[in-house]
Enzyme design. Sequence first.
Site, short mmCIF file in Angstrom:
data_model
loop_
_atom_site.label_atom_id
_atom_site.label_comp_id
_atom_site.label_asym_id
_atom_site.label_seq_id
_atom_site.Cartn_x
_atom_site.Cartn_y
_atom_site.Cartn_z
N ASP A 38 -8.50 -5.11 -6.16
CA ASP A 38 -8.20 -3.91 -5.39
C ASP A 38 -9.00 -2.73 -5.96
O ASP A 38 -8.94 -2.46 -7.17
CB ASP A 38 -6.69 -3.61 -5.48
CG ASP A 38 -6.21 -2.61 -4.44
OD1 ASP A 38 -6.97 -1.69 -4.09
OD2 ASP A 38 -5.06 -2.74 -3.99
N SER B 232 0.83 -1.20 0.00
CA SER B 232 0.00 0.00 0.00
C SER B 232 0.87 1.26 0.00
O SER B 232 1.63 1.47 -0.95
CB SER B 232 -0.96 -0.04 1.19
OG SER B 232 -1.99 0.91 1.06
N HIS C 256 -7.86 -4.93 -1.69
CA HIS C 256 -6.59 -4.33 -1.32
C HIS C 256 -5.87 -5.12 -0.23
O HIS C 256 -4.64 -5.31 -0.29
CB HIS C 256 -6.83 -2.89 -0.85
CG HIS C 256 -5.57 -2.15 -0.52
ND1 HIS C 256 -4.61 -1.85 -1.47
CD2 HIS C 256 -5.09 -1.65 0.65
CE1 HIS C 256 -3.61 -1.20 -0.91
NE2 HIS C 256 -3.88 -1.07 0.38
#
Length: 341
Positions: free
Chosen positions: A288, A131, A317
């Site tokens: 995602d 991330s 995600h």
Amino acid sequence: MSSQTQYYHHGRFRVAGAVLPDAITAYRTYGDPQNPCIVFPTCYGGRLDNTGLLGQDYAIGADKALDPAKYFIVTFALFSNGESSSPSNTPPPYNGPYFPAVSYEDNIRAQYAVLTKQLGVKKVYCVMGFSMGAQQAYYWPVMYPELVERFIPICGSARTSPHNKCFLEGPKAALAASKDFNGGQYTSQPQIGIRAFGRVYSAWAYGQTWFRNHGYLQDGEHSSLDDFIRARWEGGFLTWDANDLLTLLHTWQTGDVSSVSGVNGSGNLADCLSAIQAKGLIMPCKTDLYFPPEDSEIEVSHMKNSDLVVIPSVWGHLAGGGANPEDSAFVASQIRKFLEE
């Protein structure tokens, strides 16, 4: 896998919005410094001490992606995560809502100082991140091409997309508009705002199929969707300071490797990516919602020495952040293979 958090004092340190009088970078180390160095920075909601939403230990261990018996692993806390310099731990005049804007570039410069000045690292075998950690992994080979040999961005992008920025405006507005946030001048935790922040954020973290399959029940751990949101997302963010959440979110929103000072083709993402010399393993998740695989496909098309491996998961995600054993095993196997090539 446990390690003690250490703190590096930079002294006066310039960031995007000001000069911090005594900037601090928190970090941990695992393994023998004589082994190849792997840098593993935190993500949004991530802490070195493994409290709150996500720690770093999920990827570190003999049977995990990063084996400390083989590598010297250095984990770094982002500015504004509550461990490195943040609104919540910085004294006046830069406390709370007065904390300056910080960029990814600022973070990488600070991490570089710790590696080279404190730890004596002369070569980084790989930078890996999930991330916001993935976005940092993109910055490293752009800013320090002679230092970094490999990089692994997991569920992240080289530039924060317009859609991603728009998603982040939702939880940001929910917190900032709450009656207890008070423009960041709160004297007690603004629970109404933080809980609203978590609720708005929660829908984006997983794929639609995961919700359709009632993944939020988590094999009986939660009784309902509302119970899941309250326990996991309200509860997770309630371990954070509100101003920390917003300043760290700003770093995320302004991510763009092509904006790095002094980079050839500055402002042109394709030129910036094509100039990366390090070998890359780019790992988006199929579902995602804010770092979609299509963005990664475009970015990889501009890079000369990177491979794309899509995580085949409905977890969205969080598939890349140790959220479930199956995806973690897939990600770890791909990482180990890449590191041993």
